[in-house]
Motif scaffolding. Structure first.
Motif, PDB file in Angstrom:
ATOM      1  N   GLN A 101       0.853  -1.186   0.000  1.00  0.00           N
ATOM      2  CA  GLN A 101       0.000   0.000   0.000  1.00  0.00           C
ATOM      3  C   GLN A 101       0.889   1.236   0.000  1.00  0.00           C
ATOM      4  O   GLN A 101       1.885   1.293   0.727  1.00  0.00           O
ATOM      5  CB  GLN A 101      -0.907  -0.009   1.229  1.00  0.00           C
ATOM      6  N   ILE A 102       0.534   2.228  -0.827  1.00  0.00           N
ATOM      7  CA  ILE A 102       1.306   3.465  -0.868  1.00  0.00           C
ATOM      8  C   ILE A 102       0.691   4.479   0.110  1.00  0.00           C
ATOM      9  O   ILE A 102      -0.410   4.276   0.619  1.00  0.00           O
ATOM     10  CB  ILE A 102       1.391   4.047  -2.300  1.00  0.00           C
ATOM     11  N   GLU A 103       1.420   5.574   0.365  1.00  0.00           N
ATOM     12  CA  GLU A 103       0.947   6.570   1.323  1.00  0.00           C
ATOM     13  C   GLU A 103      -0.231   7.371   0.789  1.00  0.00           C
ATOM     14  O   GLU A 103      -1.115   7.744   1.552  1.00  0.00           O
ATOM     15  CB  GLU A 103       2.089   7.507   1.715  1.00  0.00           C
ATOM     16  N   GLN A 104      -0.232   7.662  -0.525  1.00  0.00           N
ATOM     17  CA  GLN A 104      -1.309   8.460  -1.087  1.00  0.00           C
ATOM     18  C   GLN A 104      -2.591   7.641  -1.212  1.00  0.00           C
ATOM     19  O   GLN A 104      -2.555   6.439  -1.398  1.00  0.00           O
ATOM     20  CB  GLN A 104      -0.942   8.988  -2.483  1.00  0.00           C
ATOM     21  N   THR A 105      -3.705   8.354  -1.123  1.00  0.00           N
ATOM     22  CA  THR A 105      -5.009   7.742  -1.362  1.00  0.00           C
ATOM     23  C   THR A 105      -5.511   8.220  -2.725  1.00  0.00           C
ATOM     24  O   THR A 105      -4.931   9.127  -3.332  1.00  0.00           O
ATOM     25  CB  THR A 105      -5.998   8.116  -0.243  1.00  0.00           C
ATOM     26  N   GLN A 155     -10.967   8.941   0.484  1.00  0.00           N
ATOM     27  CA  GLN A 155      -9.654   8.429   0.871  1.00  0.00           C
ATOM     28  C   GLN A 155      -9.588   6.915   0.689  1.00  0.00           C
ATOM     29  O   GLN A 155      -9.522   6.156   1.647  1.00  0.00           O
ATOM     30  CB  GLN A 155      -9.331   8.853   2.289  1.00  0.00           C
ATOM     31  N   ASP A 183      -8.159  13.956  -9.397  1.00  0.00           N
ATOM     32  CA  ASP A 183      -9.024  15.082  -9.032  1.00  0.00           C
ATOM     33  C   ASP A 183     -10.470  14.686  -8.812  1.00  0.00           C
ATOM     34  O   ASP A 183     -11.130  15.196  -7.917  1.00  0.00           O
ATOM     35  CB  ASP A 183      -8.962  16.166 -10.120  1.00  0.00           C
ATOM     36  N   ASP A 186      -7.944  10.003  -3.732  1.00  0.00           N
ATOM     37  CA  ASP A 186      -8.282  11.422  -3.883  1.00  0.00           C
ATOM     38  C   ASP A 186      -7.050  12.311  -4.023  1.00  0.00           C
ATOM     39  O   ASP A 186      -7.132  13.414  -4.565  1.00  0.00           O
ATOM     40  CB  ASP A 186      -9.159  11.897  -2.716  1.00  0.00           C
ATOM     41  N   GLU A 187      -5.895  11.846  -3.574  1.00  0.00           N
ATOM     42  CA  GLU A 187      -4.657  12.608  -3.726  1.00  0.00           C
ATOM     43  C   GLU A 187      -4.035  12.410  -5.113  1.00  0.00           C
ATOM     44  O   GLU A 187      -3.217  13.216  -5.538  1.00  0.00           O
ATOM     45  CB  GLU A 187      -3.652  12.205  -2.658  1.00  0.00           C
ATOM     46  N   LEU A 188      -4.434  11.349  -5.789  1.00  0.00           N
ATOM     47  CA  LEU A 188      -3.872  11.042  -7.109  1.00  0.00           C
ATOM     48  C   LEU A 188      -4.769  11.492  -8.252  1.00  0.00           C
ATOM     49  O   LEU A 188      -4.284  11.801  -9.339  1.00  0.00           O
ATOM     50  CB  LEU A 188      -3.610   9.536  -7.224  1.00  0.00           C
ATOM     51  N   TYR A 223       0.881  -0.211  -4.698  1.00  0.00           N
ATOM     52  CA  TYR A 223       1.929  -0.212  -5.706  1.00  0.00           C
ATOM     53  C   TYR A 223       1.779  -1.510  -6.480  1.00  0.00           C
ATOM     54  O   TYR A 223       2.084  -2.585  -5.974  1.00  0.00           O
ATOM     55  CB  TYR A 223       3.286  -0.129  -5.002  1.00  0.00           C
ATOM     56  N   GLU A 266     -12.205  13.612  -5.096  1.00  0.00           N
ATOM     57  CA  GLU A 266     -12.033  14.529  -3.986  1.00  0.00           C
ATOM     58  C   GLU A 266     -12.794  14.062  -2.741  1.00  0.00           C
ATOM     59  O   GLU A 266     -13.979  13.746  -2.800  1.00  0.00           O
ATOM     60  CB  GLU A 266     -12.536  15.906  -4.409  1.00  0.00           C
TER      61      GLU A 266
END
Length: 183
Positions: free
Chosen positions: A44-48, A60, A54, A50-52, A65, A57
């Protein structure tokens, strides 16, 4: 070992040193003469989401990866072939891809259970004969995928759970240290 094909889990050998695949489990989505591809299930990566993207929004949703190939792409596996058109059946109850606009709408409308869909950046790919060569080198163990291992197992338990699913002598491997020289 089971021959590679869609719906097979590739379980990294406990001593595999490739940093992309240490203690990983890859869901193989396709395997043909010209190559193979799949997604790492337990990184699992740190970003969710909604962060990748638009258009997600405030949602989460975890992202994983999928592998070192084309890490600027988003992929997904799911359990909704009746709701997501153009999905490819990987194995019983596990599907890859489909219409992304539909997925976006289904998530925003709370129509689907987020525990039945998993998103990835990038993918794991092998060229013609490469995966078979790695299997012959004993870099990977193989077992049939289960929906539980793919969707419901915590990332840090997928590798151990897959070895336990394989059973027998392989269950012991779940407790092997990453580097036995440090033991």
């Amino acid at each position: 070992m089971i021959q590679p094909g869609p719906g097979i889990l590739l379980i990294a050998d406990p001593f595999l040193k490739d940093p992309n695949f240490i203690r990983t489990v890859v869901l193989l989505c396709d395997h043909k003469d010209e190559g193979s591809f799949g997604f790492v299930l337990n990184k699992q990566i740190e970003q969710t989401l909604d962060e990748l993207l638009d258009n997600f929004e405030g949602l989460q949703v975890p992202v994983y990866y999928g592998g070192p190939v084309q890490t600027d792409t988003i992929h997904f596996v799911h359990q909704y072939p009746e709701l997501i058109p153009d999905a490819y059946k990987v194995s019983e109850g596990i599907y890859w891809g489909g219409n992304f606009e539909t997925v976006t709408a289904l998530i925003k409308n709370n129509t689907i259970d987020l525990s039945k869909i998993k998103f990835f950046i990038g993918y794991s790919g092998w060229s013609d004969g490469q995966l078979n060569s790695e299997l012959n080198e004993k870099s990977w163990l193989t077992v049939d995928a289960t929906r539980n291992l793919v969707f419901n197992t915590e990332p840090d338990e997928v590798w151990k759970g897959s070895l336990k699913h394989l059973g027998g002598e392989y269950e012991i491997m779940a407790n092997f240290p990453i580097d036995p020289q440090l033991n």
